[in-house]
Design a protein around this motif. Structure first.
Motif, short mmCIF file in Angstrom:
data_model
loop_
_atom_site.label_atom_id
_atom_site.label_comp_id
_atom_site.label_asym_id
_atom_site.label_seq_id
_atom_site.Cartn_x
_atom_site.Cartn_y
_atom_site.Cartn_z
N VAL A 1 11.51 6.73 -7.16
CA VAL A 1 10.29 6.48 -6.50
C VAL A 1 10.06 7.87 -5.50
CG1 VAL A 1 8.76 5.03 -4.94
CG2 VAL A 1 10.25 4.13 -6.80
N VAL A 2 9.10 8.29 -5.36
CA VAL A 2 8.73 9.23 -4.56
C VAL A 2 7.21 9.31 -3.92
CG1 VAL A 2 9.94 11.11 -6.01
CG2 VAL A 2 7.73 11.00 -6.44
N ALA A 3 7.10 9.71 -2.61
CA ALA A 3 5.87 9.71 -2.02
C ALA A 3 4.90 10.37 -2.46
CB ALA A 3 6.15 9.93 -0.66
N GLY A 4 3.52 10.05 -2.69
CA GLY A 4 2.50 10.79 -3.16
C GLY A 4 2.43 11.15 -4.54
N CYS A 5 1.52 12.03 -4.90
CA CYS A 5 1.33 12.35 -6.39
C CYS A 5 2.27 13.27 -6.96
CB CYS A 5 -0.14 12.78 -6.49
SG CYS A 5 -1.37 11.72 -6.00
N VAL A 6 2.61 13.22 -8.20
CA VAL A 6 3.68 14.15 -8.63
C VAL A 6 2.86 15.11 -9.56
CG1 VAL A 6 5.55 12.67 -8.54
CG2 VAL A 6 4.19 12.48 -10.50
N GLY B 1 0.75 -1.29 0.02
CA GLY B 1 0.01 -0.08 -0.05
C GLY B 1 0.89 1.30 0.05
N CYS B 2 1.95 1.31 -0.54
CA CYS B 2 2.70 2.46 -0.44
C CYS B 2 2.15 3.28 -1.44
CB CYS B 2 4.07 2.25 -1.14
SG CYS B 2 5.05 3.65 -1.55
N PHE B 3 1.95 4.66 -1.03
CA PHE B 3 1.28 5.60 -1.84
C PHE B 3 2.54 6.37 -2.74
CE2 PHE B 3 -0.89 9.78 -2.69
CZ PHE B 3 -1.99 9.24 -3.43
N CYS B 4 2.90 5.71 -3.62
CA CYS B 4 4.00 6.05 -4.38
C CYS B 4 3.96 6.57 -5.73
CB CYS B 4 5.30 5.03 -4.00
SG CYS B 4 5.84 5.05 -2.26
N SER B 5 4.88 7.41 -6.19
CA SER B 5 4.71 7.44 -7.65
C SER B 5 6.29 7.22 -8.24
CB SER B 5 4.26 9.06 -8.07
OG SER B 5 2.99 9.29 -7.68
N THR B 6 6.48 6.89 -9.49
CA THR B 6 7.54 6.66 -9.99
C THR B 6 7.68 7.49 -11.27
OG1 THR B 6 7.34 4.18 -9.47
CG2 THR B 6 9.15 4.83 -11.05
N ILE B 7 9.01 8.30 -11.06
CA ILE B 7 9.41 9.02 -12.19
C ILE B 7 10.35 8.43 -13.06
CG2 ILE B 7 10.28 11.36 -12.67
CD1 ILE B 7 9.12 12.08 -10.11
N TYR B 8 10.23 8.52 -14.58
CA TYR B 8 11.36 7.74 -15.11
C TYR B 8 12.17 8.52 -15.91
CZ TYR B 8 8.55 3.70 -14.22
OH TYR B 8 8.02 2.61 -13.41
N TYR B 9 13.36 8.36 -16.20
CA TYR B 9 14.14 9.35 -16.89
C TYR B 9 14.85 8.81 -17.90
CZ TYR B 9 13.91 11.58 -12.49
OH TYR B 9 13.28 12.56 -11.54
N ASP B 10 15.25 9.51 -19.10
CA ASP B 10 15.97 8.94 -20.44
C ASP B 10 17.69 8.98 -19.79
OD1 ASP B 10 16.86 11.63 -20.60
OD2 ASP B 10 15.86 11.79 -22.38
#
Length: 70
Positions: free
Chosen positions: A64-69, A27-36
């Motif tokens: 991976v960051v907590a919450g919405c981005v 239940g981690c409320f996490c978002s993942t940001i992908y980079y080139d």
């Protein structure tokens, strides 16, 4: 000695992969940001409760960051 290093490395990789999977299923409320390769943001994935599940490419460079981005 080389074989021992490979065993330890494999165990560390398996443990880190298991931790990431456990975080997502617990239940981690996490978002993942992908980079080139240049460090530019190319994609985002986040929980449906953020209102938008994300966009763009999924790469093997991510944070991976907590919450919405958005």
């Amino acid at each position: 000695m080389q074989r021992l290093k490979l065993i330890v490395l494999g165990a560390l990789l398996a443990a880190s992969a298991g931790t990431g999977a456990a975080t997502q299923t617990q239940g981690c409320f996490c978002s993942t940001i992908y980079y080139d390769a240049a460090g530019n943001t190319v994609g985002v994935r986040q929980p449906a409760s953020c209102g938008d599940t994300g966009y763009g490419q999924v790469t093997n460079k991510y944070k991976v960051v907590a919450g919405c981005v958005m």
